[in-house]
Design a protein around this motif. Structure first.
Motif: not given
Ligand code: P6P
Length: 374
Positions: A159-160, A249
């Motif tokens: 992930d990421g 975000n």
């Protein structure tokens, strides 16, 4: 005394899980074997991400001919080829690697991640697993009957991964269910997150840390590279009841709905005269959630006009992290309900998620509740 210098009663993750297993008299050790396979997969990735590039580049040049073997390859092949690729990706952009190896990004990525998925899925070859759901595979993998076990594993192997090239922490996230019937179907992995037996993540950062819950609290294990063992370093992790950090975000702010907009506004301009919260956002879920778990605060990935169901995947991002948060005394909310009560309809379904300190999540729940009543 020399003996004092080397503690030998270290609580390794293997010992810890065996102790856990002894709580269940009927356990045959399958669960311990499954976790040991997942831990092995995480050690592979950690080693790949942290190896010395010079060694790799020289080795890589000797192996210029490495082709893309089929996805079903042995652990040895995984060892030899995926490591080089993963390391190269740490020091060179994908284009440089692909130019060097004239492979297409998609293939090499698929090769590497499929290798990792294959590794974590190896447990399926020892009557442990029956279904494997990976972020990298469009369809679920059903283990054939003679090798089939009872556990269903859902996971995001890396992930990421878009952060690999700039050295930002990335991670593996996993969750484990038990199949309800001996002839498992896709319904066995479309269970609410509250049915998970265990969940965890491994974060590949300045240190390699595996955080795990088997339903009896949350424990953190740090990899000691000299021993090749995950050692219990964070016993019984409890998230602070309220935190001073929010993690979202902000670049999506123009697309947020009213409750999220109002909540973030309150973080920055508190009406009760308290100090504003700090904003910390890595953009890698494992890193943001790990910080939230240890320091407190809230992580938000809300729905917005662009992504009406949010971005994060229910089965192998939202559920495992929500399970850990609840086990650590926090909570996780989708904007409509408790995250672990959600019943997914498809294996790659997405959901908005607000998770972290109990009191911080309560605040945004109140804003959504007022909105839903209006
Ligand atoms: P954005 C990484 O791509 C990821 O899936 C999560 O690890 C992370 O929390 C999120 O997406 C970041 O998304 O839109 O803020 O870049």
């Amino acid at each position: 005394h020399a003996a004092d210098a080397y503690r030998t009663d270290l609580m390794t993750i293997t010992r810890f899980v065996l102790n856990e297993q002894s709580r269940y008299a009927e356990s045959k050790g399958d669960f311990t074997i499954l976790l040991s396979h997942i831990v092995l997969g995480c050690k592979f990735v950690c080693s790949a991400v942290n190896k010395d590039p010079c060694f790799v580049m020289s080795e890589y040049n000797k192996r210029r001919d490495f082709a893309i073997p089929k996805i079903s390859f042995s652990v040895e092949e995984f060892d030899c080829t995926c490591f080089y690729y993963a390391l190269l990706r740490c020091y060179h952009s994908v284009d440089a690697v692909n130019r060097h190896s004239n492979l297409q990004h998609g293939h090499i990525n698929q090769f590497f991640l499929a290798g990792l998925a294959k590794l974590i899925g190896l447990a399926g070859e020892t009557n442990i697993q029956c279904i494997l759901v990976s972020e990298e595979d469009e369809e679920a993998t059903f283990v054939s009957p003679p090798l089939r076990g009872k556990y269903c594993v859902v996971f995001d192997p890396l992930d990421g991964s878009s952060n690999i090239d700039c050295g930002v922490s990335i991670g593996t996230i996993f969750g484990i269910y038990t199949a309800k019937v001996s002839e498992p179907t896709i319904e066995d992995v479309l269970q609410p997150g509250k049915n998970m037996l265990a969940a965890g993540y491994c974060m590949y950062g300045s240190s390699c840390m595996l955080v795990l819950s088997t339903g009896n609290g949350v424990n953190g294990f740090t990899l000691d590279p000299s021993l090749g063992e995950f050692i219990l370093t964070h016993a019984d992790i409890k998230i602070p009841k309220k935190g001073k950090i929010y993690s979202v975000n902000e670049g999506n702010a123009k697309n947020w709905d009213a409750p999220t907009t109002k909540y973030v506004e309150n973080c920055k301009f508190p009406k009760d005269g308290s100090s504003p919260k700090s904003l910390r956002y890595v953009g890698s879920m494992v890193a943001d959630v790990h910080r939230t778990l240890l320091y407190g605060g809230i992580f938000l990935y809300p729905a917005d006009k662009k992504s009406p169901n949010g971005k994060l995947r229910v089965l192998y991002e939202v559920f495992p992290m929500s399970f850990l948060m609840e086990q650590a005394g926090g909570q996780a909310f989708t904007g409509q309900q408790r995250a672990l009560d959600l019943v997914p309809k498809t294996i790659h379904e997405r959901s908005p998620i607000f998770l972290g300190s109990y009191d911080d999540v309560e605040e945004i729940k109140a804003l959504y509740s007022a909105e839903n009543k209006a």
